[in-house]
Enzyme design. Structure first.
Site, PDB file in Angstrom:
ATOM      1  N   VAL A 104     -19.038-113.403  15.384  1.00 23.50           N
ATOM      2  CA  VAL A 104     -20.130-112.680  14.724  1.00 23.50           C
ATOM      3  C   VAL A 104     -21.202-113.680  14.305  1.00 23.50           C
ATOM      4  O   VAL A 104     -20.893-114.756  13.785  1.00 23.50           O
ATOM      5  CB  VAL A 104     -19.586-111.886  13.512  1.00 23.50           C
ATOM      6  CG1 VAL A 104     -20.718-111.332  12.662  1.00 23.50           C
ATOM      7  CG2 VAL A 104     -18.689-110.756  14.002  1.00 23.50           C
ATOM      8  N   GLU A 143       0.319-132.321   0.074  1.00 23.17           N
ATOM      9  CA  GLU A 143       1.308-131.924   1.090  1.00 23.17           C
ATOM     10  C   GLU A 143       1.181-132.786   2.332  1.00 23.17           C
ATOM     11  O   GLU A 143       2.171-133.224   2.918  1.00 23.17           O
ATOM     12  CB  GLU A 143       1.125-130.440   1.424  1.00 23.17           C
ATOM     13  CG  GLU A 143       1.516-129.576   0.227  1.00 23.17           C
ATOM     14  CD  GLU A 143       1.312-128.086   0.406  1.00 23.17           C
ATOM     15  OE1 GLU A 143       1.857-127.332  -0.401  1.00 23.17           O
ATOM     16  OE2 GLU A 143       0.607-127.663   1.335  1.00 23.17           O
TER      17      GLU A 143
HETATM   18  C1  LIG Z   1      -4.519-126.684   4.723  1.00 20.35           C
HETATM   19  C2  LIG Z   1      -4.525-125.482   3.813  1.00 20.35           C
HETATM   20  C3  LIG Z   1      -3.377-125.136   3.111  1.00 20.35           C
HETATM   21  C4  LIG Z   1      -3.365-124.006   2.286  1.00 20.35           C
HETATM   22  N1  LIG Z   1      -2.220-123.692   1.617  1.00 20.35           N
HETATM   23  C5  LIG Z   1      -2.173-122.565   0.886  1.00 20.35           C
HETATM   24  C6  LIG Z   1      -0.967-122.174   0.218  1.00 20.35           C
HETATM   25  O1  LIG Z   1       0.049-122.869   0.285  1.00 20.35           O
HETATM   26  N2  LIG Z   1      -0.964-121.015  -0.488  1.00 20.35           N
HETATM   27  C7  LIG Z   1      -2.097-120.220  -0.585  1.00 20.35           C
HETATM   28  O2  LIG Z   1      -2.030-119.166  -1.233  1.00 20.35           O
HETATM   29  N3  LIG Z   1      -3.249-120.573   0.011  1.00 20.35           N
HETATM   30  C8  LIG Z   1      -3.332-121.710   0.741  1.00 20.35           C
HETATM   31  N4  LIG Z   1      -4.496-122.078   1.360  1.00 20.35           N
HETATM   32  C9  LIG Z   1      -5.687-121.223   1.218  1.00 20.35           C
HETATM   33  C10 LIG Z   1      -5.620-120.041   2.179  1.00 20.35           C
HETATM   34  O3  LIG Z   1      -5.335-120.465   3.489  1.00 20.35           O
HETATM   35  C11 LIG Z   1      -6.938-119.286   2.150  1.00 20.35           C
HETATM   36  O4  LIG Z   1      -7.243-118.926   0.819  1.00 20.35           O
HETATM   37  C12 LIG Z   1      -6.840-118.020   3.001  1.00 20.35           C
HETATM   38  O5  LIG Z   1      -6.631-118.356   4.355  1.00 20.35           O
HETATM   39  C13 LIG Z   1      -8.103-117.179   2.859  1.00 20.35           C
HETATM   40  O6  LIG Z   1      -7.929-116.011   3.607  1.00 20.35           O
HETATM   41  P1  LIG Z   1      -9.194-115.290   4.241  1.00 20.35           P
HETATM   42  O7  LIG Z   1      -8.689-114.033   4.853  1.00 20.35           O
HETATM   43  O8  LIG Z   1     -10.294-115.207   3.245  1.00 20.35           O
HETATM   44  O9  LIG Z   1      -9.740-116.293   5.369  1.00 20.35           O
HETATM   45  P2  LIG Z   1      -8.979-116.962   6.580  1.00 20.35           P
HETATM   46  O10 LIG Z   1      -7.512-116.844   6.467  1.00 20.35           O
HETATM   47  O11 LIG Z   1      -9.560-118.335   6.695  1.00 20.35           O
HETATM   48  O12 LIG Z   1      -9.444-116.086   7.824  1.00 20.35           O
HETATM   49  C14 LIG Z   1     -10.777-116.002   8.229  1.00 20.35           C
HETATM   50  C15 LIG Z   1     -10.802-115.411   9.625  1.00 20.35           C
HETATM   51  O13 LIG Z   1     -12.141-115.116   9.964  1.00 20.35           O
HETATM   52  C16 LIG Z   1     -12.409-115.536  11.285  1.00 20.35           C
HETATM   53  N5  LIG Z   1     -13.843-115.813  11.374  1.00 20.35           N
HETATM   54  C17 LIG Z   1     -14.556-116.675  10.613  1.00 20.35           C
HETATM   55  N6  LIG Z   1     -15.859-116.653  10.967  1.00 20.35           N
HETATM   56  C18 LIG Z   1     -15.972-115.750  11.971  1.00 20.35           C
HETATM   57  C19 LIG Z   1     -17.069-115.277  12.759  1.00 20.35           C
HETATM   58  N7  LIG Z   1     -18.301-115.745  12.579  1.00 20.35           N
HETATM   59  N8  LIG Z   1     -16.827-114.358  13.703  1.00 20.35           N
HETATM   60  C20 LIG Z   1     -15.568-113.875  13.920  1.00 20.35           C
HETATM   61  N9  LIG Z   1     -14.500-114.281  13.201  1.00 20.35           N
HETATM   62  C21 LIG Z   1     -14.690-115.209  12.233  1.00 20.35           C
HETATM   63  C22 LIG Z   1     -11.530-116.762  11.465  1.00 20.35           C
HETATM   64  O14 LIG Z   1     -11.278-117.014  12.841  1.00 20.35           O
HETATM   65  C23 LIG Z   1     -10.286-116.371  10.683  1.00 20.35           C
HETATM   66  O15 LIG Z   1      -9.336-115.730  11.509  1.00 20.35           O
HETATM   67  C24 LIG Z   1      -4.540-123.215   2.166  1.00 20.35           C
HETATM   68  C25 LIG Z   1      -5.708-123.568   2.865  1.00 20.35           C
HETATM   69  C26 LIG Z   1      -5.701-124.706   3.677  1.00 20.35           C
HETATM   70  C27 LIG Z   1      -6.977-125.071   4.420  1.00 20.35           C
END
Ligand SMILES: Cc1cc2nc3c(=O)[nH]c(=O)nc-3n(C[C@H](O)[C@H](O)[C@H](O)COP(=O)(O)OP(=O)(O)OC[C@H]3O[C@@H](n4cnc5c(N)ncnc54)[C@H](O)[C@@H]3O)c2cc1C
Length: 453
Positions: free
Chosen positions: A89, A181
């Protein structure tokens, strides 16, 4: 290019909810809307959902990428009313009520849910990303794994002891859960897993530096737990540098508090910025780029548009924005999916979201972890066991593969890391380098890395 309408067939008069992003928030929202009378289209630029919390284990060769990724279509295939589009997007045309994709096509919506997550922020130094990848995608994790393992390979065939030392030095920037980690797991890789595999180098002498600008690591945890994590890292041989800023990063090393430290591998885990969803909508965002949403997760001023997870700023009970955690995104996705179904099917009002903290955790190597449940705290081996049980449970729920999850736990407990593949380009050998004072002009005063909250 003619604009192609990518609305999935069959087109009927059921309301159409478009969800952008199949991360923790978007996927949970789609699953809640599955089986309802609402048409749902999920758009993601990847064809898989990624279990981000275990990415550091891919980066340190404990897991393979496929262990923590699952095809979005497979997760959602049981819901006939949910369609999936693989696409990036690039914008939202709210006046025309449609989402615009990178290939120029568009998808119309009645309700729009933006769940596009976040990425790492290099505080204006995006050029550092090439040398110091963050840990957010499978590509990042594979790149870090290739560097870590590739540096040991190069050290093995290098006669220069200074170059060997540099190659066997890893700098991890940011003392939040990701940095902690990653540091613990990288230390165990060097101390135990690789210890008997090389002939000329002793991998146990590898240096792992965890650099944190603030006064303590795991700043979001109670002080008692962050002190425990530091001691556990000390025991693993990780050098924890608190109150020290990474001022510059270049190929071959980083300037830490005015001193250039040569390093073969640098990992960035310091700052986070939201996806550009706020820019697509042209709405107010906070300093991290998050869309400030109303309590029901709607975007003020844009009827029918919602944002959740890492790309949204939602106030918790204490008035502060909720942390960027998978459990926050997931709870918001479940809440919004249910609320939208009730609203669109029965005309019910959209209720406010309320977060319930299920405990915050970080693991420090193979047998130590910290758990913060608010009123209760856990640390040590028992906390590690709880962490392991929770993650086996989550992986089983995620993949429905009990055997694979148990195998992973066994390999992890016995230091047998099977995913030690170097893929992609092996990094070029470093020139002989020694630690030195950085010249004054290399030491910007204001640049200070911040912590992942
Ligand atoms: C290394 C690491 C370790 C973590 N460990 C933990 C933990 O132990 N416990 C915990 O609770 N949280 C943890 N977190 C935080 C957690 O991963 C995030 O808070 C969570 O993934 C957020 O969910 P979300 O649905 O907002 O986004 P995301 O899970 O990041 O998903 C976003 C999605 O949107 C898609 N996307 C983005 N932009 C576009 C676009 N322009 N067009 C189409 N698709 C798009 C991506 O491909 C992705 O699939 C960690 C984060 C990291 C980086």
């Amino acid at each position: 290019m003619p604009q192609l309408n990518r609305t999935p067939a069959p087109v009927d008069n059921h309301p159409h909810v478009v969800i952008v992003g199949a991360g923790f928030g978007g996927l949970a929202c789609a699953a809640e809307l599955g089986g309802t009378n609402v048409r749902v289209t999920v758009i993601d630029r990847r064809n898989y959902h990624l279990f981000v919390p275990l990415l550091y284990q891919v980066a340190t060769a404990a897991l393979s990428p496929a262990d923590i990724a699952q095809p979005i279509r497979k997760v959602l295939n049981r819901y006939p009313n949910v369609d999936v589009i693989l696409g990036e997007v690039k914008g939202v045309d709210h006046a025309a009520r449609r989402v615009v994709l990178a290939d120029g096509s568009f998808v119309p919506y009645d309700r729009l849910v933006l769940a596009t997550g976040s990425s790492y922020s290099y505080f204006g130094h995006d050029e550092w990303a090439k040398v110091a990848p963050g840990l957010k995608t499978i590509e990042d994790a594979r790149q870090i794994r290739a560097r870590l393992l590739g540096c040991f390979e190069q050290a093995e065939v290098t006669a220069d002891p200074e170059q060997q030392k540099a190659l066997m030095t890893t700098i991890i920037v940011g003392g939040g859960p990701t940095g902690v980690e990653m540091a613990g797991s990288a230390a165990e890789l060097a101390r135990y897993t690789l210890a008997r595999d090389f002939r000329r180098i002793d991998t146990r002498s590898a240096r792992i530096l965890l650099v944190e600008a603030g006064p303590r690591i795991l700043a979001a945890f109670p002080e008692e737990l962050s002190n425990y994590a530091r001691r556990a890292l000390d025991r693993l041989g990780v050098t924890v540098l608190t109150g020290q800023a990474v001022e510059r990063i270049e190929a071959g090393g980083a300037v830490i508090n005015g001193r250039f430290v040569p390093a073969g591998t640098i990992v960035w885990g310091a700052g986070v910025k939201a996806s550009p969803a706020g820019t697509w909508l042209g709405v107010e965002t906070d300093r991290a780029g998050r869309i400030s949403v109303a309590p029901d997760l709607s975007v003020p001023g844009l009827e029918g548009v919602y944002a959740l997870g890492d790309t949204a700023a939602v106030a918790g009970d204490d008035g502060k924005p909720l942390p960027g955690l998978a459990q926050v995104a997931k709870q918001q996705g479940i809440h919004l999916g249910r609320a939208l179904a009730a609203n669109l099917e029965r005309g019910e009002a959209m209720p406010a979201f309320r977060f319930r903290m299920r405990g915050n955790t970080a693991i420090v190597g193979r047998s130590a972890a910290v758990f913060d449940f608010g009123r209760y705290r856990l640390k040590g081996w028992f906390a590690w066991l709880l962490w392991a049980i929770v993650h086996v449970y989550l992986l089983v729920g995620f993949e429905k593969r009990l055997l694979v999850s148990l195998q992973w736990l066994w390999r992890y407990m016995t230091y047998q890391r099977g995913a030690r593949l170097i893929t992609g380009d092996v990094p070029a050998p470093l020139p002989p380098t020694v630690e030195r004072e950085a010249p004054a002009e290399e030491r910007p005063q204001e640049e200070r890395q911040r912590n992942r909250a």
